[in-house]
Enzyme design. Structure first.
Site: not given
Length: 205
Positions: A11, A13, A16, A73, A152-153
């Site tokens: 990956s 990312n 990830k 995934d 969400y913050d």
């Protein structure tokens, strides 16, 4: 595959990669990233389900790197949205070039008509190991049922795992991303369940 050989965390990312590394933690394997090898191949993300996509990605990465590769995934399952949502496109539903903030804002926009248990959602994650373009093993796991928060913050947005900034377990007002690693393990989430299966695979290699 040989336990003594390297394995690619398949990956680009960083979040990830950290999770894939965690799946292998303590097994004595030497993990490397695509960046270590200077790899930036175009990897397909097509398949009938998350497991098939993980297998295709692991196979493609293993061919590109010339070594074993571990890929994953996953997607968020949101029953209330019906045809408006496809778990396989969780990362791309807001557009191919959308950022994490855009994805979160679009998701909360879609969820605006729903409240309470109507906001129920769970995560599906699959992992696969391949070598030489051939799948050696693959697994899929579900998280416990959770709820999508109504806000969400932005300061606590988790890059790479943006959905966990709004997904929380019932009875807990914190987003899942705000839980400590120990608390996440106790929740027996999808990654923890995958880890057990991956480790069993390597115990048998």
């Amino acid at each position: 595959m040989h336990r003594s050989g390297p394995i690619l965390l398949a990956s680009t990312n960083p979040a990830k990669q950290a999770k894939l590394r965690w799946l292998l933690d303590g097994l004595g394997l030497r993990s490397i990233t695509p960046g270590d090898l200077g790899l930036t191949p175009a990897i397909p993300e097509d398949g009938a389900d998350h497991r098939a996509i993980a297998e295709a990605k692991a196979a493609a990465w293993s061919r590109a790197a010339g070594m074993a590769a571990l890929s994953s995934d996953g997607g968020l399952v949101i029953p209330a949205l019906g045809d408006k949502w496809e778990a396989l496109r969780t990362g791309r539903f807001a557009g191919e070039n959308a950022g994490d903030r855009q994805r979160l804002d679009r998701l909360l926009e879609l969820m605006q008509p729903y409240h309470g248990l109507q906001r129920k959602a769970h995560w599906v994650e699959a992992a696969a190991i391949a070598s030489g373009g051939e799948t050696l093993g693959s697994w899929q796991a579900n998280s416990p049922a959770g709820l999508i928060a109504e806000e969400y913050d932005p300061a606590r947005l988790v890059p790479g795992f943006w959905a966990f900034s709004v997904w929380r377990l019932p009875g807990d007002e914190r987003a899942f991303a705000e839980l400590s690693p120990e608390e996440q393990d106790q929740a027996d989430d999808h990654w923890t369940r995958l880890r057990r299966q991956v480790r069993l695979f390597f115990d048998q290699v």
